[in-house]
Every structure is written in C-alpha cells, then in structure tokens.
Design a protein around this motif. Sequence first.
Motif, PDB file in Angstrom:
ATOM      1  N   PHE A  38      53.706  58.793  48.861  1.00  0.00           N
ATOM      2  CA  PHE A  38      54.723  59.567  48.158  1.00  0.00           C
ATOM      3  C   PHE A  38      55.741  60.175  49.121  1.00  0.00           C
ATOM      4  O   PHE A  38      56.905  60.321  48.767  1.00  0.00           O
ATOM      5  N   GLY A  39      55.337  60.509  50.330  1.00  0.00           N
ATOM      6  CA  GLY A  39      56.290  61.003  51.323  1.00  0.00           C
ATOM      7  C   GLY A  39      57.264  59.927  51.747  1.00  0.00           C
ATOM      8  O   GLY A  39      58.466  60.175  51.897  1.00  0.00           O
ATOM      9  N   ALA A  42      59.732  59.392  48.886  1.00  0.00           N
ATOM     10  CA  ALA A  42      60.656  60.510  48.710  1.00  0.00           C
ATOM     11  C   ALA A  42      61.689  60.579  49.832  1.00  0.00           C
ATOM     12  O   ALA A  42      62.842  60.906  49.598  1.00  0.00           O
ATOM     13  N   ILE A  43      61.295  60.258  51.043  1.00  0.00           N
ATOM     14  CA  ILE A  43      62.192  60.409  52.189  1.00  0.00           C
ATOM     15  C   ILE A  43      62.910  59.104  52.521  1.00  0.00           C
ATOM     16  O   ILE A  43      64.110  59.092  52.760  1.00  0.00           O
ATOM     17  N   SER A  50      59.693  51.426  54.865  1.00  0.00           N
ATOM     18  CA  SER A  50      58.999  52.200  53.845  1.00  0.00           C
ATOM     19  C   SER A  50      58.199  51.290  52.906  1.00  0.00           C
ATOM     20  O   SER A  50      57.175  51.695  52.372  1.00  0.00           O
TER      21      SER A  50
END
Length: 77
Positions: A38-39, A42-43, A50
């Motif tokens: 999730f990081g 989100a980023i 990613s």
Amino acid sequence: MSARGAKRNADEPVRMATDERQLWTGVALLVVAGAVLFGGVAIGGLDALSQATGAVAVLGLAGGAVLVGTAGDGRPV
C-alpha cells in the motif's frame, strides 16, 4: 490408568514454540508486505519499480497467510 493423567509427549513443548514462532513470523510478514504494497501504490504510482515491488509484496502476503494458517495444531484452512 495412572492418577497423573495422560502421558506427555517429549516433543510437545518444542512443537508449541515452533508454532508460536511460525505464527508471529507470519504476522510480521503480513504487516511488512501490506505496508510495502500500500505504501508503494500510494507513493510510487504505476511505474515499473512499484509494479515489481507490488508483485513481491503480494507474494509476501500469500506467504504470511500460509504461515499463520498452518501455525496451529488443528487442520489448516
């Protein structure tokens, strides 16, 4: 029958320690892989790095679920 009850197996304490270690390892793996998944989403957006990180995180979630599910003495899910 003895007044002491059933005889204990000598391997029982070792099995319980292994099950507890397996459970906590699985929980830690679930938390870390979930944070990475999730990081990264989100980023990072949807770049190639990613996507690769997300793929590894999903495998970590699956591994953590297997460890937690098989940690007890009963039947695994």
